[in-house]
Design a protein around this motif. Structure first.
Motif, PDB file in Angstrom:
ATOM      1  N   THR A  91      33.712  15.182   8.327  1.00  0.00           N
ATOM      2  CA  THR A  91      32.702  16.146   8.778  1.00  0.00           C
ATOM      3  C   THR A  91      31.676  15.418   9.643  1.00  0.00           C
ATOM      4  OG1 THR A  91      31.263  15.732   6.887  1.00  0.00           O
ATOM      5  CG2 THR A  91      32.947  17.476   6.635  1.00  0.00           C
ATOM      6  N   HIS A  92      30.900  16.192  10.391  1.00  0.00           N
ATOM      7  CA  HIS A  92      29.843  15.599  11.220  1.00  0.00           C
ATOM      8  C   HIS A  92      28.869  14.805  10.351  1.00  0.00           C
ATOM      9  CE1 HIS A  92      27.039  14.983  14.459  1.00  0.00           C
ATOM     10  NE2 HIS A  92      26.083  15.487  13.699  1.00  0.00           N
ATOM     11  N   SER A  93      28.524  15.348   9.198  1.00  0.00           N
ATOM     12  CA  SER A  93      27.602  14.682   8.282  1.00  0.00           C
ATOM     13  C   SER A  93      28.172  13.344   7.807  1.00  0.00           C
ATOM     14  CB  SER A  93      27.316  15.592   7.080  1.00  0.00           C
ATOM     15  OG  SER A  93      26.535  14.930   6.127  1.00  0.00           O
ATOM     16  N   ARG A  94      29.446  13.351   7.481  1.00  0.00           N
ATOM     17  CA  ARG A  94      30.111  12.109   7.030  1.00  0.00           C
ATOM     18  C   ARG A  94      30.128  11.077   8.154  1.00  0.00           C
ATOM     19  NH1 ARG A  94      30.989   8.091   4.201  1.00  0.00           N
ATOM     20  NH2 ARG A  94      33.111   7.408   3.809  1.00  0.00           N
ATOM     21  N   LEU A  95      30.411  11.513   9.374  1.00  0.00           N
ATOM     22  CA  LEU A  95      30.433  10.593  10.517  1.00  0.00           C
ATOM     23  C   LEU A  95      29.040  10.002  10.749  1.00  0.00           C
ATOM     24  CD1 LEU A  95      32.697  12.631  12.949  1.00  0.00           C
ATOM     25  CD2 LEU A  95      33.323  10.535  11.704  1.00  0.00           C
ATOM     26  N   SER A  96      27.998  10.812  10.592  1.00  0.00           N
ATOM     27  CA  SER A  96      26.625  10.318  10.738  1.00  0.00           C
ATOM     28  C   SER A  96      26.297   9.282   9.664  1.00  0.00           C
ATOM     29  CB  SER A  96      25.619  11.463  10.669  1.00  0.00           C
ATOM     30  OG  SER A  96      25.730  12.265  11.816  1.00  0.00           O
ATOM     31  N   ASP A  97      26.759   9.529   8.441  1.00  0.00           N
ATOM     32  CA  ASP A  97      26.545   8.570   7.353  1.00  0.00           C
ATOM     33  C   ASP A  97      27.252   7.240   7.658  1.00  0.00           C
ATOM     34  OD1 ASP A  97      25.075  10.456   5.964  1.00  0.00           O
ATOM     35  OD2 ASP A  97      26.703  10.964   4.573  1.00  0.00           O
ATOM     36  N   VAL A  98      28.465   7.333   8.180  1.00  0.00           N
ATOM     37  CA  VAL A  98      29.218   6.126   8.534  1.00  0.00           C
ATOM     38  C   VAL A  98      28.509   5.360   9.642  1.00  0.00           C
ATOM     39  CG1 VAL A  98      31.373   5.323   9.636  1.00  0.00           C
ATOM     40  CG2 VAL A  98      31.449   6.899   7.694  1.00  0.00           C
ATOM     41  N   ALA A  99      28.012   6.078  10.645  1.00  0.00           N
ATOM     42  CA  ALA A  99      27.292   5.428  11.738  1.00  0.00           C
ATOM     43  C   ALA A  99      26.053   4.707  11.218  1.00  0.00           C
ATOM     44  CB  ALA A  99      26.908   6.461  12.802  1.00  0.00           C
ATOM     45  N   SER A 100      25.337   5.343  10.326  1.00  0.00           N
ATOM     46  CA  SER A 100      24.144   4.729   9.744  1.00  0.00           C
ATOM     47  C   SER A 100      24.510   3.482   8.939  1.00  0.00           C
ATOM     48  CB  SER A 100      23.426   5.754   8.859  1.00  0.00           C
ATOM     49  OG  SER A 100      22.300   5.175   8.257  1.00  0.00           O
TER      50      SER A 100
END
Length: 144
Positions: A91-100
């Motif tokens: 999900t977009h949220s998961r991808l943002s967490d990974v980027a962080s």
């Protein structure tokens, strides 16, 4: 670090290897980034998204080299099927967490990557992987 990083879609390793010298050009859908080590990044992203340790993935031969210049210059890497699946399914949220999390890992090694840039890199790569899957193709990375 002055590096050109191009992620691109290609039908197979042979086609992808042709991008070693001049890049993917217009023949392949691609993304252009710079100033980070994609060899380390793809392993870290796979660890963050799909689990496993950095050492296990490196010992398993990830990332797989498709083509390399003899003088240690450019290289073309294949994005693993496991990472591709994880990116496409996240999900977009998961991808943002990974980027962080990735920016934190890089900071621990003294490399500064802006969180917004990291978010764009991971999100754009996930979109490229999804596009490649729709075309029954794979994603590669050219480092120059």
């Amino acid at each position: 670090m002055s590096i050109i990083v191009e992620f691109f879609v290609a039908p197979d390793d042979t086609s992808a290897s042709l991008a070693l010298q001049t890049g993917p050009g217009r023949a392949f859908e691609s993304l252009l980034f710079g100033h980070f080590d994609p060899v380390v990044a793809v392993v870290e992203w796979e660890c963050l998204l799909a689990g496993g340790s950095f050492e296990e993935l490196v010992e398993a031969g990830e990332p797989r080299i498709v083509a390399a210049q003899d003088n240690g210059g450019g290289v073309v890497l294949a994005i693993s099927p496991r990472l591709s699946t994880a990116l496409a399914d996240a999900t977009h949220s998961r991808l943002s967490d990974v980027a962080s999390s990735w920016t934190q890992l890089r900071a621990e090694d003294g490399e500064v990557i802006d969180t917004e840039i990291a978010d764009a890199i991971v999100g754009d790569l996930a979109a490229l992987v999804s596009s490649a899957r729709c075309q029954n193709q794979s994603v590669y990375c050219r480092v120059a």
